[in-house]
Design a protein around this motif. Structure first.
Motif, PDB file in Angstrom:
ATOM      1  N   GLY A 203      48.721  39.391  38.839  1.00 14.68           N
ATOM      2  CA  GLY A 203      48.199  39.262  37.475  1.00 14.68           C
ATOM      3  C   GLY A 203      46.778  38.720  37.449  1.00 14.68           C
ATOM      4  N   SER A 204      46.053  39.052  36.382  1.00 15.98           N
ATOM      5  CA  SER A 204      44.645  38.621  36.240  1.00 15.98           C
ATOM      6  C   SER A 204      44.503  37.105  36.311  1.00 15.98           C
ATOM      7  CB  SER A 204      44.076  39.040  34.881  1.00 15.98           C
ATOM      8  OG  SER A 204      44.193  40.406  34.679  1.00 15.98           O
ATOM      9  N   ALA A 205      45.480  36.393  35.715  1.00 13.23           N
ATOM     10  CA  ALA A 205      45.366  34.943  35.630  1.00 13.23           C
ATOM     11  C   ALA A 205      45.418  34.297  37.017  1.00 13.23           C
ATOM     12  CB  ALA A 205      46.484  34.382  34.761  1.00 13.23           C
TER      13      ALA A 205
ATOM     14  N   SER B 244      46.923  45.483  41.496  1.00 14.98           N
ATOM     15  CA  SER B 244      46.219  44.283  41.041  1.00 14.98           C
ATOM     16  C   SER B 244      45.530  44.481  39.701  1.00 14.98           C
ATOM     17  CB  SER B 244      45.190  43.830  42.074  1.00 14.98           C
ATOM     18  OG  SER B 244      44.569  42.640  41.615  1.00 14.98           O
ATOM     19  N   SER B 245      45.725  43.510  38.832  1.00 12.00           N
ATOM     20  CA  SER B 245      44.978  43.427  37.578  1.00 12.00           C
ATOM     21  C   SER B 245      43.706  42.649  37.874  1.00 12.00           C
ATOM     22  CB  SER B 245      45.780  42.669  36.528  1.00 12.00           C
ATOM     23  OG  SER B 245      47.053  43.223  36.390  1.00 12.00           O
ATOM     24  N   GLY B 246      42.892  42.502  36.869  1.00 13.49           N
ATOM     25  CA  GLY B 246      41.712  41.651  37.022  1.00 13.49           C
ATOM     26  C   GLY B 246      40.397  42.376  36.800  1.00 13.49           C
ATOM     27  N   ALA B 247      40.424  43.707  36.749  1.00 16.63           N
ATOM     28  CA  ALA B 247      39.170  44.448  36.592  1.00 16.63           C
ATOM     29  C   ALA B 247      38.471  44.043  35.298  1.00 16.63           C
ATOM     30  CB  ALA B 247      39.447  45.950  36.603  1.00 16.63           C
ATOM     31  N   ILE B 248      39.247  43.954  34.231  1.00 12.29           N
ATOM     32  CA  ILE B 248      38.639  43.627  32.941  1.00 12.29           C
ATOM     33  C   ILE B 248      38.178  42.169  32.935  1.00 12.29           C
ATOM     34  CG2 ILE B 248      39.072  43.457  30.447  1.00 12.29           C
ATOM     35  CD1 ILE B 248      41.050  45.838  30.787  1.00 12.29           C
ATOM     36  N   ALA B 249      39.038  41.285  33.458  1.00 10.55           N
ATOM     37  CA  ALA B 249      38.700  39.858  33.472  1.00 10.55           C
ATOM     38  C   ALA B 249      37.416  39.597  34.273  1.00 10.55           C
ATOM     39  CB  ALA B 249      39.868  39.053  34.045  1.00 10.55           C
TER      40      ALA B 249
ATOM     41  N   ILE C  92      46.160  49.488  43.848  1.00 12.04           N
ATOM     42  CA  ILE C  92      46.297  50.337  42.659  1.00 12.04           C
ATOM     43  C   ILE C  92      45.979  49.551  41.392  1.00 12.04           C
ATOM     44  CG2 ILE C  92      47.966  51.713  41.331  1.00 12.04           C
ATOM     45  CD1 ILE C  92      49.373  52.309  43.990  1.00 12.04           C
ATOM     46  N   ASN C  93      45.339  50.219  40.463  1.00 16.93           N
ATOM     47  CA  ASN C  93      45.158  49.649  39.125  1.00 16.93           C
ATOM     48  C   ASN C  93      45.237  50.806  38.145  1.00 16.93           C
ATOM     49  OD1 ASN C  93      44.664  47.920  36.972  1.00 16.93           O
ATOM     50  ND2 ASN C  93      42.668  47.215  37.729  1.00 16.93           N
ATOM     51  N   GLU C  94      45.360  50.473  36.881  1.00 18.58           N
ATOM     52  CA  GLU C  94      45.278  51.541  35.882  1.00 18.58           C
ATOM     53  C   GLU C  94      43.829  52.001  35.799  1.00 18.58           C
ATOM     54  OE1 GLU C  94      46.897  50.728  31.980  1.00 18.58           O
ATOM     55  OE2 GLU C  94      46.758  52.861  31.485  1.00 18.58           O
ATOM     56  N   ASN C  95      43.623  53.282  35.542  1.00 14.60           N
ATOM     57  CA  ASN C  95      42.265  53.791  35.375  1.00 14.60           C
ATOM     58  C   ASN C  95      41.815  53.452  33.950  1.00 14.60           C
ATOM     59  OD1 ASN C  95      39.866  55.076  35.551  1.00 14.60           O
ATOM     60  ND2 ASN C  95      40.680  56.980  36.373  1.00 14.60           N
ATOM     61  N   ASP C  96      41.566  52.158  33.749  1.00 14.47           N
ATOM     62  CA  ASP C  96      41.287  51.657  32.394  1.00 14.47           C
ATOM     63  C   ASP C  96      40.074  52.322  31.759  1.00 14.47           C
ATOM     64  OD1 ASP C  96      43.279  49.498  32.136  1.00 14.47           O
ATOM     65  OD2 ASP C  96      42.199  48.579  33.786  1.00 14.47           O
ATOM     66  N   THR C  97      39.142  52.754  32.604  1.00 16.32           N
ATOM     67  CA  THR C  97      37.895  53.296  32.076  1.00 16.32           C
ATOM     68  C   THR C  97      38.092  54.591  31.310  1.00 16.32           C
ATOM     69  OG1 THR C  97      36.733  52.211  33.837  1.00 16.32           O
ATOM     70  CG2 THR C  97      35.553  53.978  32.768  1.00 16.32           C
TER      71      THR C  97
ATOM     72  N   PHE D 239      49.011  52.538  29.919  1.00 13.46           N
ATOM     73  CA  PHE D 239      49.998  51.488  30.154  1.00 13.46           C
ATOM     74  C   PHE D 239      49.535  50.228  29.414  1.00 13.46           C
ATOM     75  CE2 PHE D 239      50.918  54.061  33.923  1.00 13.46           C
ATOM     76  CZ  PHE D 239      52.290  53.989  33.969  1.00 13.46           C
ATOM     77  N   GLY D 240      48.270  49.842  29.673  1.00  9.24           N
ATOM     78  CA  GLY D 240      47.746  48.627  29.038  1.00  9.24           C
ATOM     79  C   GLY D 240      48.180  47.367  29.756  1.00  9.24           C
ATOM     80  N   ASP D 241      49.276  47.428  30.474  1.00  9.80           N
ATOM     81  CA  ASP D 241      49.712  46.273  31.261  1.00  9.80           C
ATOM     82  C   ASP D 241      50.114  46.789  32.633  1.00  9.80           C
ATOM     83  OD1 ASP D 241      52.874  46.476  31.571  1.00  9.80           O
ATOM     84  OD2 ASP D 241      52.271  47.258  29.617  1.00  9.80           O
ATOM     85  N   ASN D 242      49.864  45.937  33.629  1.00  7.74           N
ATOM     86  CA  ASN D 242      50.167  46.378  34.987  1.00  7.74           C
ATOM     87  C   ASN D 242      51.607  46.089  35.390  1.00  7.74           C
ATOM     88  OD1 ASN D 242      47.697  47.493  35.326  1.00  7.74           O
ATOM     89  ND2 ASN D 242      46.963  46.042  36.868  1.00  7.74           N
TER      90      ASN D 242
ATOM     91  N   TYR E 225      43.538  36.812  28.651  1.00  5.19           N
ATOM     92  CA  TYR E 225      43.071  37.894  29.513  1.00  5.19           C
ATOM     93  C   TYR E 225      44.179  38.865  29.886  1.00  5.19           C
ATOM     94  CZ  TYR E 225      38.645  35.504  30.176  1.00  5.19           C
ATOM     95  OH  TYR E 225      37.427  34.927  29.984  1.00  5.19           O
ATOM     96  N   SER E 226      45.366  38.343  30.151  1.00  2.00           N
ATOM     97  CA  SER E 226      46.410  39.242  30.625  1.00  2.00           C
ATOM     98  C   SER E 226      47.046  39.935  29.429  1.00  2.00           C
ATOM     99  CB  SER E 226      47.457  38.470  31.430  1.00  2.00           C
ATOM    100  OG  SER E 226      48.177  37.643  30.568  1.00  2.00           O
ATOM    101  N   SER E 227      47.550  41.147  29.683  1.00  7.97           N
ATOM    102  CA  SER E 227      48.107  41.926  28.586  1.00  7.97           C
ATOM    103  C   SER E 227      49.611  41.841  28.562  1.00  7.97           C
ATOM    104  CB  SER E 227      47.718  43.397  28.751  1.00  7.97           C
ATOM    105  OG  SER E 227      46.517  43.497  29.432  1.00  7.97           O
TER     106      SER E 227
HETATM  107  N1  GLU Z   1      44.438  46.941  34.251  1.00  7.24           N
HETATM  108  C1  GLU Z   1      43.962  45.713  33.693  1.00  7.24           C
HETATM  109  C2  GLU Z   1      42.861  45.134  34.562  1.00  7.24           C
HETATM  110  O1  GLU Z   1      42.763  45.407  35.689  1.00  7.24           O
HETATM  111  C3  GLU Z   1      45.019  44.637  33.591  1.00  7.24           C
HETATM  112  C4  GLU Z   1      46.258  44.952  32.818  1.00  7.24           C
HETATM  113  C5  GLU Z   1      47.177  43.722  32.805  1.00  7.24           C
HETATM  114  O2  GLU Z   1      46.699  42.619  32.508  1.00  7.24           O
HETATM  115  O3  GLU Z   1      48.355  43.852  33.128  1.00  7.24           O
HETATM  116  O4  GLU Z   1      42.072  44.340  34.137  1.00  7.24           O
END
Ligand code: GLU
Length: 387
Positions: A31-33, A69-74, A153-158, A166-169, A229-231
């Motif tokens: 998670g991002s946190a 892994s999340s964290g790209a947005i954070a 792996i991450n979501e292709n948020d872009t 998904f919005g959440d990992n 930060y986390s979804s």
């Molecule tokens: N894919 C988002 C990111 O990398 C995170 C989604 C989530 O917080 O679960 O920032």
């Protein structure tokens, strides 16, 4: 308390240690946190190194490890100065495009200390929903694992759009775990599992070490998703658990904040394990069972509901309502008359034809449609009931 939940056991009773150490393939969701310092958005390098050590230890035991892994947005929002307020989707997409580079680089550096190569894969919801793309992503990940590379792996948020993301990992990680036939999924988060009620507001809330079915009772234990930060929050984690269990994959929710979080779990640190009760399904059924975005729904009567629960196919006679617009072969939700979702299936008829034959006997199909289609509206091989 439901028979599917055990809150009075200790972890040693259920001896959870082998749940990770004996898995052939483990998906670890970060998670991002955990990955970033809350205030600065900086990547926690020492912590990440300790995770890399744990991943290397898994690989030394012969286990395949996939990281979500999340964290790209954070990370990216800090870099772009987009802090102190909630972001619009376009801003999140820009932040993800920036942060993902740094995220992947940080993993590459941490794992290079163990001579482990990292490969980045960015997925959209459609990549897991659409069968051909699902198979393609699966075979790429399998190929990477056979080359001893660790997929990140991450979501292709872009490019993911608001409606189709998904919005959440948590759910993404569960979809990935089932897609690659992982035995274990570990959601590393900032809480050590599921509690009967929110432990932040109720310090006496009991911790639940083991869950075998995510029923309404369990769902009621999850509060609303947190802001920040986390979804995710507990709601998406439980949705992830449903996907994982339906695919025969066990799942843990664990607090990953301290260094060496995987090793800690193996050493018996407290967490919640979700354990599947049924045999793993075929790959095709796992895909159907995990579909998140069915394009229509079919409501059935109680006779059909009873037939489906005995493993039979869904015949047109048992269908009362068809809604949505779908083509032959598209995924649909199967619902009971009272609105309960019973499962998912692939419809053998497009919505217009399905509507015409709804409530009719199979023998009448030719007369109603002018062609003789399949006897069943959803064949049992194309049907997965929720567990
Ligand atoms: N894919 C988002 C990111 O990398 C995170 C989604 C989530 O917080 O679960 O920032």
């Amino acid at each position: 308390m439901s028979e599917h939940i055990h809150s009075d056991q200790t972890l040693s009773d259920i001896n959870a240690a082998p749940f990770i150490s004996t898995a052939k393939r483990v998906v670890v969701k970060i998670g991002s946190a955990l990955l970033t310092e809350g205030d600065t958005g900086a990547i926690r390098r020492d912590w990440l190194n300790s995770v890399a050590d744990d991943i290397a230890a898994c690989r030394a035991r012969g286990q395949d490890v996939v990281v979500v892994s999340s964290g790209a947005i954070a990370v990216g929002r800090k870099r772009l100065g987009l802090t102190g307020r909630s972001l619009r989707l376009e801003e999140k997409q820009a932040a993800a495009a920036t942060g993902q580079i740094q995220l992947a680089h940080a993993f590459e550096e941490a794992l290079a200390r163990h001579d482990v190569t990292v490969a980045q894969i960015l997925l959209t919801l459609d990549d897991t929903e659409e069968r051909r793309r699902h198979l393609n992503a699966r075979s790429t990940i399998n190929q990477l694992l056979s080359l001893k590379v660790t997929p990140l792996i991450n979501e292709n948020d872009t490019i993911a759009t608001q409606e189709i993301r998904f919005g959440d990992n948590d759910r993404l990680a569960a979809r990935v775990a089932v897609m690659v036939s992982a035995d274990a999924l570990v959601l590393l988060s900032d809480i050590d599992g599921l509690y009967e009620s929110d432990p932040r507001t109720n310090p006496d809330a009991r911790h639940i070490p083991e869950v075998r079915k995510v029923d309404a009772n369990v769902e009621a234990m999850a509060g609303a998703a947190p802001v920040g930060y986390s979804s995710g929050g507990m709601v998406t984690k439980l949705q992830g658990a449903k996907i994982a269990l339906a695919g025969g994959c066990r799942m843990a929710i664990a607090n990953g904040h301290a260094h060496h979080p995987l090793q800690r779990l193996i050493n018996g640190e407290r967490c919640t394990w979700f354990l599947p009760t049924s045999e793993p399904r075929t790959a095709r059924k796992r895909w159907i069972g995990g579909i998140l975005n069915p394009v229509g729904s079919i409501v059935i009567d109680s006779g059909a509901e009873a037939a489906l629960s005995k493993g039979r196919s869904l015949l047109p006679a048992g269908v009362t309502v068809v809604s949505g617009s779908f083509e032959r072969g598209d995924p649909v939700t199967i619902q009971a008359a009272d609105g309960r979702v019973l499962g998912r299936g692939l419809s053998a008829y497009g919505s217009a034809d399905a509507e015409r034959i709804a409530g009719h006997k199979t023998g009448e199909i030719y007369q109603l449609l002018g062609y003789r289609g399949r006897d069943e509206i959803v064949h049992r091989d194309d049907l997965v009931l929720d567990q």
